[in-house]
Design a protein around this motif. Structure first.
Motif, PDB file in Angstrom:
ATOM      1  N   GLU A  68     -17.621 -22.479  39.742  1.00 18.54           N
ATOM      2  CA  GLU A  68     -16.913 -21.219  39.999  1.00 18.54           C
ATOM      3  C   GLU A  68     -15.624 -21.385  40.794  1.00 18.54           C
ATOM      4  O   GLU A  68     -15.045 -20.389  41.217  1.00 18.54           O
ATOM      5  CB  GLU A  68     -17.820 -20.181  40.645  1.00 18.54           C
ATOM      6  CG  GLU A  68     -18.962 -19.745  39.752  1.00 18.54           C
ATOM      7  CD  GLU A  68     -18.532 -19.326  38.346  1.00 18.54           C
ATOM      8  OE1 GLU A  68     -17.663 -18.451  38.226  1.00 18.54           O
ATOM      9  OE2 GLU A  68     -19.052 -19.894  37.370  1.00 18.54           O
ATOM     10  N   ALA A 107     -14.355 -22.032  45.816  1.00 14.02           N
ATOM     11  CA  ALA A 107     -15.507 -21.137  45.986  1.00 14.02           C
ATOM     12  C   ALA A 107     -16.488 -21.722  46.995  1.00 14.02           C
ATOM     13  O   ALA A 107     -16.759 -22.920  46.996  1.00 14.02           O
ATOM     14  CB  ALA A 107     -16.211 -20.922  44.655  1.00 14.02           C
ATOM     15  N   GLU A 109     -20.425 -21.822  48.708  1.00 17.03           N
ATOM     16  CA  GLU A 109     -21.737 -21.943  48.078  1.00 17.03           C
ATOM     17  C   GLU A 109     -22.121 -20.574  47.498  1.00 17.03           C
ATOM     18  O   GLU A 109     -22.015 -19.539  48.155  1.00 17.03           O
ATOM     19  CB  GLU A 109     -22.781 -22.391  49.093  1.00 17.03           C
ATOM     20  CG  GLU A 109     -24.151 -22.607  48.471  1.00 17.03           C
ATOM     21  CD  GLU A 109     -25.173 -23.122  49.481  1.00 17.03           C
ATOM     22  OE1 GLU A 109     -26.360 -23.112  49.168  1.00 17.03           O
ATOM     23  OE2 GLU A 109     -24.753 -23.524  50.597  1.00 17.03           O
ATOM     24  N   LEU A 110     -22.577 -20.563  46.254  1.00 16.37           N
ATOM     25  CA  LEU A 110     -22.768 -19.311  45.525  1.00 16.37           C
ATOM     26  C   LEU A 110     -24.077 -18.625  45.881  1.00 16.37           C
ATOM     27  O   LEU A 110     -25.130 -19.267  45.923  1.00 16.37           O
ATOM     28  CB  LEU A 110     -22.748 -19.580  44.013  1.00 16.37           C
ATOM     29  CG  LEU A 110     -21.458 -20.184  43.460  1.00 16.37           C
ATOM     30  CD1 LEU A 110     -21.658 -20.616  42.022  1.00 16.37           C
ATOM     31  CD2 LEU A 110     -20.319 -19.180  43.565  1.00 16.37           C
ATOM     32  N   HIS A 128     -23.038  -8.765  45.211  1.00 18.27           N
ATOM     33  CA  HIS A 128     -22.040  -9.745  44.754  1.00 18.27           C
ATOM     34  C   HIS A 128     -21.703  -9.465  43.288  1.00 18.27           C
ATOM     35  O   HIS A 128     -21.721 -10.357  42.443  1.00 18.27           O
ATOM     36  CB  HIS A 128     -22.574 -11.167  44.927  1.00 18.27           C
ATOM     37  CG  HIS A 128     -22.991 -11.492  46.329  1.00 18.27           C
ATOM     38  ND1 HIS A 128     -22.094 -11.812  47.314  1.00 18.27           N
ATOM     39  CD2 HIS A 128     -24.218 -11.521  46.911  1.00 18.27           C
ATOM     40  CE1 HIS A 128     -22.749 -12.025  48.459  1.00 18.27           C
ATOM     41  NE2 HIS A 128     -24.035 -11.861  48.241  1.00 18.27           N
ATOM     42  N   LEU A 131     -19.422 -11.627  41.112  1.00 18.82           N
ATOM     43  CA  LEU A 131     -19.997 -12.841  40.531  1.00 18.82           C
ATOM     44  C   LEU A 131     -20.910 -12.502  39.362  1.00 18.82           C
ATOM     45  O   LEU A 131     -20.889 -13.162  38.320  1.00 18.82           O
ATOM     46  CB  LEU A 131     -20.778 -13.628  41.586  1.00 18.82           C
ATOM     47  CG  LEU A 131     -19.974 -14.324  42.674  1.00 18.82           C
ATOM     48  CD1 LEU A 131     -20.909 -14.999  43.674  1.00 18.82           C
ATOM     49  CD2 LEU A 131     -19.029 -15.352  42.065  1.00 18.82           C
TER      50      LEU A 131
END
Length: 592
Positions: A68, A107, A109-110, A128, A131
């Protein structure tokens, strides 16, 4: 070359082999194959595979990127080896060897992965949402929504409608839900309302001499959330026409809705003959005013077969006024195991259970089985079988009492039976107009009469119909049902002021209140109001069906959660003391 891209991530084909290109997008996935890096680069349009080996000056930078990250790359288009071609991708015959890379946006950490189809809690997804919206299914749903709206507009223009906008800040009106109120700074103590629908304004547009109106209209209602309903706002295709009757509205909207489902339904069958079913018949046959006609089961009244029968529960019940026994046919459901399962379903829904009869092979041919069959005897069971058109291997379930007490559960049972026995055609869109709605309903506790539907509808029979029992008055009101959902609601409007005042008086609104609350409409109707009518189609719900989603939040870009909260923008939020003071308001703390 453009600063960010020469092509999208869906453009490149074998014809571009040897070209130097520039692409921008998000890192969808990274794979390390023995020191050679493969990167799937994604943008809104598609995916392109990138490759980078240690010979590239960009190798160290490519090795540092993660999922991402938003990047820009320059590279050379190469043909994939025949054994590595991916026929599922438009770009599957090529890959791009990276010569240069620029990180446009790194980005962290998702909190949720975009790659793959993992399930995440709805709260995480909505917090979020930016995302979540990157995921393939969500990109597809939102694109579908945009395309549906564009198609609706084209189809309306093709029928000589013009689009006009109506106010977003207006006055409160009784549309059947709670208003969102907006305090006025310039008029302390007074409030505007966000429109539940453009109802009054579109009627005024007709009085103003515009023959055909439509709008992709935002509507605001403070409602409890459901899977098929937003708790705050929604969009509808709103339309109105002058000098029309009910059938004219049907003939206008059908090609629009039918065309949308044919265009975006993914090849599923779309019914072209739309039945018209009275509200009373829909309640009787299907237990709901939004029936799913893909399920062929139609309930019937079988009271006469139980009067004076040996089944005392039903026989005594029928001695009371307003009671009846209804049967739900279940073709193919003729086993004790299935009948017991459906009986348990009814108990989970709050009923004592459902009586049942099933027919099976016996020593002397077909025989009826089950507790009801033993109590009422072979002649009555045979009469029931013949009325319902059932045979060996079939069953029927029975519910009794005043219809209002069991109708909802009967409708759910019909749906459950249709699904359990695979009778419902999942690959079809089935439509029906529900017509002849009652104008009024009585509160169960107080007996107070109020509108049951749109208060601005024309009563069938006009002023004369309003002289009698209000609960027998029908309106020129109609809904379009599709696969168990209400998609369209509308009416022929009450354009005669004397009839409108009489209709409101039946619901407890005197003439002074009608003038006070709907002064603009009342005034307008004194200056030559034409007969008019229209409807509104729920865009969110239509797209939900087309996308084959069970939850409406899957087709809304930024929806609220089940508690009507926007977790991303932190709404609703507490106002500042300065804001309250400017508006002359004070918030009274609520006990928790």
């Amino acid at each position: 070359m453009h600063a960010y891209r020469s092509h999208t991530c869906a453009d490149l084909t074998k014809q571009n082999v040897g070209d130097t290109v520039r692409l921008s997008g998000w890192v969808h996935r990274i794979r390390d194959h023995g020191g050679v890096l493969f990167v799937d680069l994604r943008d809104h349009y598609g995916m392109t595979q990138l490759i980078c080996d240690p010979d590239s000056a960009a190798f160290a930078a490519v090795d540092a990127v993660r999922s991402e990250w938003c990047i820009r790359i320059d590279g050379e288009v190469k043909a994939r080896d025949a054994s590595l071609v991916n026929p599922k991708l438009p770009t599957g015959e090529i890959e791009v060897f990276i010569r240069d890379i620029e990180v446009l946006g790194a980005a962290k950490e998702l909190p949720l992965m975009v790659f793959g189809d993992q399930d995440y809690p709805e709260e995480t997804r909505l917090k979020h949402r930016y995302l979540d919206l990157r995921r393939e299914a969500m990109q597809r749903n939102m694109t579908l929504r945009s395309d549906v709206v564009a198609s609706m507009r084209r189809r309306m223009w093709d029928q000589k409608f013009r689009e006009y906008q109506t106010p977003i800040i207006t006055a409160s009106s009784p549309e059947g839900a709670r208003d969102f109120l907006v305090p006025s700074r310039l008029h302390p103590g007074k409030f505007y309302a966000l429109p539940q629908a453009p109802q009054l304004f579109k009627q005024l547009i007709m009085v103003s001499g515009f023959d055909k109106y439509f709008q992709i209209a935002p509507c605001f209602r403070d409602e409890d959330p459901r899977a098929d309903r937003s708790p705050t706002d929604f969009y509808q295709l709103d339309l109105e026409m002058s000098f029309v009757e009910q059938q004219d509205v049907f003939d206008t909207i059908q090609p629009v809705i039918q065309g949308i489902f044919e265009e975006f339904g993914g090849g599923r069958k779309v019914d072209t003959t739309w039945e018209q079913i009275s509200y009373a018949d829909a309640a009787l046959w299907y237990g709901t005013d939004k029936p799913d006609l893909r399920n062929p089961i139609k309930m019937q009244v079988v009271s006469d077969h139980f009067r004076g029968s040996g089944f005392a529960i039903f026989a005594k019940l029928l001695e009371q006024d307003g009671t009846e026994i209804r049967a739900i046919p279940a073709p193919g459901g003729g086993s004790r195991k299935f009948c017991d399962r459906m009986n348990a379903f009814a108990q989970r829904e709050g009923l004592p259970g459902m009586g049942y009869i099933f027919w099976r092979a016996g020593d002397d041919g077909m025989e009826a089985a089950g507790p009801l069959a033993k109590n009422i005897g072979p002649e009555r069971t045979e009469a029931i079988r013949q009325q319902l058109g059932l045979g060996e291997g079939d069953a029927a379930f029975f519910l009794g009492g005043k219809p209002a007490s069991f109708e909802r559960v009967a409708g759910k049972a019909r749906t459950e039976i249709g699904n359990e026995l695979a009778l419902t055609d999942e690959n079809r869109f089935a439509f029906a107009w529900i017509v002849d709605f009652p104008m009024y309903e009585a509160d169960e506790e107080t007996g107070k009469i109020d509108f049951s539907h749109n208060p601005f509808s024309m009563p069938q029979g006009g002023l004369e119909a309003l002289q009698g029992d209000p609960l027998k008055v029908l309106g020129y009101q109609y809904d379009l049902a599709c696969n168990g959902y209400e998609l369209v609601s509308g009416a022929i409007r009450n354009h005669r002021l004397d009839v409108m005042i009489a209709a409101f008086e039946k619901a407890g609104y005197d003439e002074a209140e009608v003038h006070s609350r709907f002064g603009g409409l009342v005034q307008a109707f004194q200056y030559g109001a034409p007969p008019h009518g229209g409807c509104a189609a729920g865009i969110d719900r239509i797209v939900m069906l087309l996308a084959d989603e069970a939850n409406i939040r899957e087709v809304i870009m930024f929806p609220m959660n089940q508690r009507a909260e926007d977790l991303m923008m932190n709404a609703p939020s507490a106002p500042s003391s300065d804001q309250l003071m400017e508006l002359g308001l004070r918030v009274i703390p609520q006990d928790k």
